[in-house]
Scaffold this active site. Structure first.
Site, mmCIF file in Angstrom:
data_model
loop_
_atom_site.group_PDB
_atom_site.id
_atom_site.type_symbol
_atom_site.label_atom_id
_atom_site.label_comp_id
_atom_site.label_asym_id
_atom_site.label_seq_id
_atom_site.Cartn_x
_atom_site.Cartn_y
_atom_site.Cartn_z
ATOM 1 N N HIS A 95 0.843 -1.198 0.000
ATOM 2 C CA HIS A 95 0.000 0.000 0.000
ATOM 3 C C HIS A 95 0.882 1.254 0.000
ATOM 4 C CE1 HIS A 95 -3.773 -2.127 0.671
ATOM 5 N NE2 HIS A 95 -4.389 -0.955 0.570
ATOM 6 N N HIS B 280 0.538 -2.722 9.250
ATOM 7 C CA HIS B 280 1.986 -2.652 9.044
ATOM 8 C C HIS B 280 2.666 -1.962 10.212
ATOM 9 C CE1 HIS B 280 2.174 -4.142 4.921
ATOM 10 N NE2 HIS B 280 1.102 -3.433 4.664
#
Length: 445
Positions: free
Chosen positions: A212, A259
């Site tokens: 991303h 993350h």
């Protein structure tokens, strides 16, 4: 001396990888998990599902003594509540009563999308700051493939076809490199607890680096590099927009609990390295796609080969389909670019008209853009739906697999790879060639 630098570097990386930092950031932003007060004992004999990306990091999570794991009472209702956000006037920040504290902005929520591999729906959590929740939800969507499925066609049909087709090249390569790196490094997602999984759709994938963050950095900065000097705007404006776009996507991945800080930073820096290598070659690649007689063969062979490499790195997860989707879209768009050039349908503005300007935009131009976008997207959706309905059952029959359960069928490499590649190659070809030709026929070009 060198060993000291290496040790310092390793220590910094270990520090940035700690999931406690993710949990603290979420808590600052008003995200409170519904974990039990005492985490389950890993030595109790209970086994965890053996799914890629779900490796154990609980040992790190237990060290976060200053992070409140959450409210067990909320977790009791997690399995019975539907997905989505629900107003909750009885619970305020830090578990206090909203009625007593005057706080009515707290909502209970669960991840909006379940995990397509594990059917995981996620743990319920509390949102104490709805503005940040919506802001970072928007930010994470800027890095999702669905956003680019809408963004690339709009850019191609209404603004700058050259920039769009070159962005697709960067997007496909960037996503392939990011997903392949994930499957080689094989780091798991941040441990939960202490991290709250605001999103679980990609929880089965590995996490290093953040793709991303990579796509959310590659697209705005590459677009800036492609259009600065080609379009009339200041350097400061273009760079600021690109940086804000990238930072919003990167920070949103930490907020979502998907993350660590290190994975996001690595994704950002990795993308800058890819752009430094790839952007100077875009003109050469684009010219080759348009003019070389062997370009169609090279496009198909290279994109299929990359897909085979990506699918052989690890067991099935959602990253397999995303990679094949990007490679298929890139192949279809590249083939369409060749066809457009060879048939005279490729009409890039002449160099004498640069820099381009948007000063002449009026109501009629806006209406025309909206019509093109609506008709074009409708064509792409119908194309995708028709190709999907034909391709999956056909591949199941070819390989002798049952087709009554599409989700299970797509977990087979023999179905998933050609299905994604064929369907999105056709969608990419339609976007760059078929839809613009349709616009000419109905006088919308």
């Amino acid at each position: 001396m060198a060993s000291n630098y290496v040790k310092t570097f390793v220590d910094v990386c270990s520090y940035l990888q700690d999931p406690c930092h993710v949990a603290r950031f979420q808590k600052i932003c008003g995200v409170i998990g519904s974990f039990p007060v005492k985490p389950k004992n890993l030595g109790s004999g209970e086994s965890e599902p053996d799914v890629p990306g779900l490796r154990k990091r609980i040992q790190q999570g237990e060290q976060c003594s200053d992070v409140n794991f959450g409210n067990g009472a909320v977790g009791d209702a997690a399995s019975s509540q539907p997905n989505g956000m629900q107003s909750d006037s009885s619970v305020g920040p830090e578990g206090t009563s909203a009625a007593a504290g005057g706080e009515s902005d707290t909502v209970r929520s669960k991840p909006l999308r379940r995990n397509s591999l594990t059917e995981e729906v996620g743990q319920e959590f509390l949102i104490h700051n709805k503005f940040l929740f919506y802001l970072f939800t928007f930010g994470t969507e800027l890095g999702n493939e669905m956003f680019f499925i809408v963004f690339f066609p709009f850019l191609f049909w209404n603004i700058d076809a050259l920039a769009s087709r070159r962005l697709i090249i960067v997007w496909a390569w960037n996503l392939f490199l990011g997903q392949s790196t994930k499957d080689m490094v094989r780091w798991s997602r941040p441990a939960s607890p202490p991290v709250v999984k605001v999103e679980v759709f990609y929880n089965s994938e590995y996490s290093m680096p953040s793709t991303h963050a990579m796509t959310g950095t590659a697209i705005p900065f590459c677009l800036f590099m492609l259009t600065y000097g080609r379009w009339q705007y200041t350097f400061l404006f273009g760079f600021s927009v690109a940086l804000c776009w990238s930072v919003l996507v990167c920070v949103s991945r930490v907020y979502m609990g998907m993350h660590s800080v290190l994975e996001v930073i690595t994704g950002f820096l990795y993308t800058l390295l890819i752009l430094a290598f790839l952007c100077p070659l875009l003109d050469t690649i684009d010219t080759f796609y348009m003019t070389d007689r062997y370009a169609p063969l090279a496009i198909v062979v290279s994109h299929v080969s990359l897909g085979l490499v990506a699918f052989s790195l690890d067991s099935w997860s959602t990253s397999r389909g995303d990679t094949a989707q990007a490679l298929g879209t890139g192949a279809g768009a590249a083939l369409a670019t060749h066809v457009n050039y060879q048939t005279g349908l490729l009409l890039d503005p002449p160099l004498s008209s640069l820099p381009l300007t948007s000063q002449s935009v009026g109501i009629s131009a806006v209406v025309l853009s909206v019509l093109r976008f609506a008709i074009g997207v409708a064509v792409l959706l119908v194309t995708r739906m028709a190709m999907k309905a034909v391709t999956i059952p056909f591949l199941c029959r070819v390989f002798g697999l049952p087709s009554d359960n599409v989700r299970q069928a797509r977990q087979h490499m023999r179905v998933e790879l050609p299905y994604r590649y064929i369907v999105y190659s056709v969608v990419g070809f339609s976007c760059v060639c078929v839809v613009p030709l349709l616009f000419r026929l109905v006088n919308l070009a």
